[in-house]
Design a protein around this motif. Structure first.
Motif, mmCIF file in Angstrom:
data_model
loop_
_atom_site.group_PDB
_atom_site.id
_atom_site.type_symbol
_atom_site.label_atom_id
_atom_site.label_comp_id
_atom_site.label_asym_id
_atom_site.label_seq_id
_atom_site.Cartn_x
_atom_site.Cartn_y
_atom_site.Cartn_z
ATOM 1 N N ARG A 198 0.816 -1.211 0.000
ATOM 2 C CA ARG A 198 0.000 0.000 0.000
ATOM 3 C C ARG A 198 0.843 1.252 0.000
ATOM 4 N N SER A 199 1.804 1.297 -0.875
ATOM 5 C CA SER A 199 2.629 2.489 -0.977
ATOM 6 C C SER A 199 2.702 2.914 -2.435
ATOM 7 N N GLY A 200 3.059 4.159 -2.644
ATOM 8 C CA GLY A 200 3.225 4.666 -4.007
ATOM 9 C C GLY A 200 1.981 4.517 -4.843
ATOM 10 N N SER A 201 2.129 3.899 -6.009
ATOM 11 C CA SER A 201 1.015 3.775 -6.946
ATOM 12 C C SER A 201 0.018 2.693 -6.533
ATOM 13 N N PHE A 202 0.282 1.971 -5.435
ATOM 14 C CA PHE A 202 -0.603 0.890 -5.001
ATOM 15 C C PHE A 202 -1.322 1.206 -3.694
ATOM 16 N N LYS A 203 -1.347 2.481 -3.280
ATOM 17 C CA LYS A 203 -1.951 2.825 -1.998
ATOM 18 C C LYS A 203 -3.464 2.593 -1.982
ATOM 19 N N ASP A 204 -4.092 2.559 -3.159
ATOM 20 C CA ASP A 204 -5.532 2.316 -3.221
ATOM 21 C C ASP A 204 -5.874 0.837 -3.414
ATOM 22 N N THR A 219 -6.624 -2.963 -2.385
ATOM 23 C CA THR A 219 -7.141 -3.733 -1.258
ATOM 24 C C THR A 219 -6.665 -5.187 -1.391
ATOM 25 N N LYS A 221 -9.344 2.000 -11.247
ATOM 26 C CA LYS A 221 -8.030 2.249 -10.644
ATOM 27 C C LYS A 221 -6.886 2.052 -11.643
#
Length: 135
Positions: free
Chosen positions: A2-8, A10, A52
């Protein structure tokens, strides 16, 4: 994850991305079966992943009624990053174990895998019902 471009991202998103995989585009029914969910449930997840930017939909050239899903570049990166995370996690655990402990862990995980495979096969045979055709 859940960091950078993958924070959204789940956990459910990652499960869907793993089920779609890096290979050829897949139809919704096969991905839903892999995840053991309905196609309606998968549609909700795929809609979110499309928004996304992780997944794209295309119509089958053979049958325009069939919708195929595949990972975008962003989705493939998420897949590979998650795969690397799992490899590093397993490696960090296994390297601290003796040979005997590694054998025990391997046996236990094999038993666990067999248990879940049997459950999946059992649930599939029960869902086929008395009127289904078996080849």
């Amino acid at each position: 994850m859940r960091s950078g471009s993958f924070k959204d991202m789940t956990t459910n998103d990652m499960h869907v991305i793993e089920a779609i995989g890096l290979g050829e585009p897949k139809n919704m029914t096969s991905v839903a079966k892999t995840l053991m969910v309905t196609t309606g449930t998968l549609t909700i997840s795929v809609n979110s992943l499309v928004k996304k930017g992780f997944v794209e939909r295309v119509r089958s050239e053979e049958d325009r009624r069939v919708v195929l899903i595949s990972l975008t570049n962003k989705g493939r990166k998420a897949f590979r990053d998650h795969q690397k995370f799992h490899e590093e996690m397993v490696s960090s655990i296994v390297c601290a174990l003796s040979d005997q402990e590694q054998e025990i862990l391997q046996k236990a995980l094999g038993n666990l895998s067999d248990f879940f495979r049997a459950r999946v096969l059992d649930s599939e045979s029960k869902s086929e019902g008395p009127h289904s055709k078996k080849n």
